[in-house]
Design an enzyme around this catalytic site. Structure first.
Site, mmCIF file in Angstrom:
data_model
loop_
_atom_site.group_PDB
_atom_site.id
_atom_site.type_symbol
_atom_site.label_atom_id
_atom_site.label_comp_id
_atom_site.label_asym_id
_atom_site.label_seq_id
_atom_site.Cartn_x
_atom_site.Cartn_y
_atom_site.Cartn_z
ATOM 1 N N LYS A 14 0.833 -1.211 0.000
ATOM 2 C CA LYS A 14 0.000 0.000 0.000
ATOM 3 C C LYS A 14 0.869 1.263 0.000
ATOM 4 C CE LYS A 14 -1.810 -1.122 3.985
ATOM 5 N NZ LYS A 14 -1.061 -2.372 4.260
ATOM 6 N N ARG A 89 -9.261 0.339 9.024
ATOM 7 C CA ARG A 89 -8.749 -0.995 9.329
ATOM 8 C C ARG A 89 -9.780 -1.837 10.076
ATOM 9 N NH1 ARG A 89 -3.046 0.014 8.508
ATOM 10 N NH2 ARG A 89 -2.172 -1.516 9.889
ATOM 11 N N ARG A 128 12.304 -4.933 4.377
ATOM 12 C CA ARG A 128 11.939 -3.528 4.130
ATOM 13 C C ARG A 128 12.846 -2.544 4.879
ATOM 14 N NH1 ARG A 128 5.918 -1.816 5.068
ATOM 15 N NH2 ARG A 128 6.229 -3.002 6.981
ATOM 16 N N ARG A 161 11.826 -0.676 10.441
ATOM 17 C CA ARG A 161 10.791 -0.391 11.431
ATOM 18 C C ARG A 161 10.858 -1.376 12.598
ATOM 19 N NH1 ARG A 161 5.343 0.326 7.887
ATOM 20 N NH2 ARG A 161 4.520 -0.879 9.629
ATOM 21 N N ARG A 172 1.245 -8.983 13.995
ATOM 22 C CA ARG A 172 0.420 -8.103 13.153
ATOM 23 C C ARG A 172 -0.492 -8.930 12.265
ATOM 24 N NH1 ARG A 172 5.124 -5.019 10.474
ATOM 25 N NH2 ARG A 172 3.586 -3.861 9.249
HETATM 26 P P1 AP5 Z 1 4.961 -1.433 1.665
HETATM 27 O O1 AP5 Z 1 4.520 -0.648 0.474
HETATM 28 O O2 AP5 Z 1 5.782 -0.775 2.696
HETATM 29 O O3 AP5 Z 1 3.724 -2.221 2.289
HETATM 30 P P2 AP5 Z 1 2.457 -1.705 3.123
HETATM 31 O O4 AP5 Z 1 1.267 -2.409 2.607
HETATM 32 O O5 AP5 Z 1 2.435 -0.209 3.141
HETATM 33 O O6 AP5 Z 1 2.859 -2.309 4.501
HETATM 34 P P3 AP5 Z 1 2.818 -1.741 5.976
HETATM 35 O O7 AP5 Z 1 3.557 -2.753 6.816
HETATM 36 O O8 AP5 Z 1 3.289 -0.314 6.044
HETATM 37 O O9 AP5 Z 1 1.344 -1.822 6.286
HETATM 38 P P4 AP5 Z 1 0.746 -1.865 7.646
HETATM 39 O O10 AP5 Z 1 -0.646 -1.742 7.240
HETATM 40 O O11 AP5 Z 1 1.065 -2.988 8.523
HETATM 41 O O12 AP5 Z 1 1.482 -0.653 8.409
HETATM 42 P P5 AP5 Z 1 1.018 0.803 8.761
HETATM 43 O O13 AP5 Z 1 2.187 1.670 8.664
HETATM 44 O O14 AP5 Z 1 -0.241 1.172 8.048
HETATM 45 O O15 AP5 Z 1 5.767 -2.703 1.060
HETATM 46 C C1 AP5 Z 1 6.350 -3.675 1.932
HETATM 47 C C2 AP5 Z 1 7.724 -4.069 1.369
HETATM 48 O O16 AP5 Z 1 7.536 -4.765 0.120
HETATM 49 C C3 AP5 Z 1 8.645 -2.889 1.056
HETATM 50 O O17 AP5 Z 1 9.949 -3.285 1.363
HETATM 51 C C4 AP5 Z 1 8.473 -2.675 -0.457
HETATM 52 O O18 AP5 Z 1 9.646 -2.147 -1.056
HETATM 53 C C5 AP5 Z 1 8.199 -4.093 -0.960
HETATM 54 N N1 AP5 Z 1 7.257 -4.131 -2.081
HETATM 55 C C6 AP5 Z 1 6.131 -3.375 -2.265
HETATM 56 N N2 AP5 Z 1 5.508 -3.736 -3.408
HETATM 57 C C7 AP5 Z 1 6.237 -4.761 -3.926
HETATM 58 C C8 AP5 Z 1 6.097 -5.574 -5.104
HETATM 59 N N3 AP5 Z 1 5.067 -5.412 -5.976
HETATM 60 N N4 AP5 Z 1 7.024 -6.533 -5.340
HETATM 61 C C9 AP5 Z 1 8.075 -6.701 -4.483
HETATM 62 N N5 AP5 Z 1 8.253 -5.963 -3.355
HETATM 63 C C10 AP5 Z 1 7.349 -5.017 -3.091
HETATM 64 O O19 AP5 Z 1 0.594 0.621 10.300
HETATM 65 C C11 AP5 Z 1 1.561 0.378 11.296
HETATM 66 C C12 AP5 Z 1 0.852 0.206 12.628
HETATM 67 O O20 AP5 Z 1 0.153 1.426 12.957
HETATM 68 C C13 AP5 Z 1 -0.229 -0.880 12.660
HETATM 69 O O21 AP5 Z 1 0.298 -2.158 12.946
HETATM 70 C C14 AP5 Z 1 -1.151 -0.359 13.794
HETATM 71 O O22 AP5 Z 1 -0.593 -0.633 15.058
HETATM 72 C C15 AP5 Z 1 -1.104 1.149 13.565
HETATM 73 N N6 AP5 Z 1 -2.189 1.615 12.682
HETATM 74 C C16 AP5 Z 1 -2.036 2.226 11.462
HETATM 75 N N7 AP5 Z 1 -3.229 2.525 10.929
HETATM 76 C C17 AP5 Z 1 -4.161 2.101 11.815
HETATM 77 C C18 AP5 Z 1 -5.588 2.106 11.818
HETATM 78 N N8 AP5 Z 1 -6.305 2.624 10.787
HETATM 79 N N9 AP5 Z 1 -6.226 1.561 12.879
HETATM 80 C C19 AP5 Z 1 -5.553 1.053 13.927
HETATM 81 N N10 AP5 Z 1 -4.192 1.006 13.977
HETATM 82 C C20 AP5 Z 1 -3.507 1.525 12.937
#
Ligand code: AP5
Length: 222
Positions: A14, A89, A128, A161, A172
């Site tokens: 994402k 989420r 990552r 991270r 997670r």
């Molecule tokens: P990346 O693009 O970083 O993936 P992502 O889907 O953004 O993953 P996240 O881990 O950031 O999502 P998340 O939802 O767990 O974390 P968030 O920050 O929202 O890609 C991942 C890796 O793959 C990278 O290395 C990239 O280079 C590689 N890649 C990407 N596309 C690729 C492809 N096509 N082929 C190969 N490689 C590829 O949330 C963090 C924490 O915050 C949560 O755990 C929670 O505690 C809290 N939080 C955030 N939002 C909320 C909410 N709405 N409600 C409650 N808690 C929340």
């Protein structure tokens, strides 16, 4: 007004797709995870509270996330539309977003699920690196920076991270995928869900996201 929700499991891509899409649509990205990481970095009360949940791999409670998101949506740069990365989420968050948009005479234009199998998610998160300045994501194998440890886009330092440690990655996935399923069903029921295959090269996923948005009637002018 375009309101695009990017859905996907942790590590699905994402955060990789959101800025690419923002450049194409001309609207900002709002990423709740990034907002929380900035609050943790700045040591704010919100950051201290959120960190307890993030470090345990748990979702931050809905009331905290919804308040943060609604404040962000109220800023002028979100008036023409927004790409939501990591929100909603839970079904409670999805309902709160629907109400807030309805108050503005608007609604979610499309919810695009970037679909990736679990074993690939673990490989993506464990390799990552993200940049300190803006959270731009890299992968040591799939999407390496031109210079090791330095962001191609803003020159800031890259780091791993805290929640990308193996035990937290597992937590997670265990604790968040059920809620994601409810959000997917929320948007399936309202007819705006589109699913793209996230198990392709980054550019191919971007093209699939574009096709899904065109199918949902989302254009740069909208
Ligand atoms: P990346 O693009 O970083 O993936 P992502 O889907 O953004 O993953 P996240 O881990 O950031 O999502 P998340 O939802 O767990 O974390 P968030 O920050 O929202 O890609 C991942 C890796 O793959 C990278 O290395 C990239 O280079 C590689 N890649 C990407 N596309 C690729 C492809 N096509 N082929 C190969 N490689 C590829 O949330 C963090 C924490 O915050 C949560 O755990 C929670 O505690 C809290 N939080 C955030 N939002 C909320 C909410 N709405 N409600 C409650 N808690 C929340």
């Amino acid at each position: 007004m375009n309101v695009v929700v990017l859905l996907g499991a942790p590590g699905a891509g994402k955060g990789t797709q959101a800025p690419l899409l923002a450049a194409r649509l001309g609207i900002p990205v709002v990423a709740t995870g990034g907002l929380f990481r900035a609050a943790v970095r700045d040591g704010t009360p919100l950051g201290l509270e959120a960190r307890r949940y993030m470090d345990a791999g748990q979702l931050v409670p809905d009331e905290i996330v919804v308040k943060l998101l609604l404040e962000r949506l109220g800023r002028p740069d979100a008036a023409a539309g927004v790409i939501l990365d990591g929100f909603p989420r839970t079904d409670v968050q999805a309902a709160a977003l629907d109400r807030a948009l309805a108050d503005r005479g608007s609604a979610v234009s499309a919810a695009v699920l970037v679909d990736v199998p679990a074993e690939e998610l673990i490989r993506r998160m464990s390799g990552r690196w993200i940049c300190r300045a803006a959270g731009h994501p890299y992968h040591e194998v799939f999407s390496p920076p031109r210079q090791a440890g330095v962001c191609d886009l803003d020159g800031s330092e890259l780091y791993q991270r805290a929640d990308d440690q193996p035990a937290t990655i597992r937590a997670r996935m265990d604790q968040q995928l059920g809620a994601l399923g409810q959000v997917i069903e929320h948007y399936r029921a309202s007819g705006v869900l589109r699913v793209v295959n996230g198990l392709q090269e980054i550019d191919a996923v971007a093209a699939a996201v574009d096709a899904a948005l065109a199918d949902a009637g989302v254009t740069a002018a909208g």
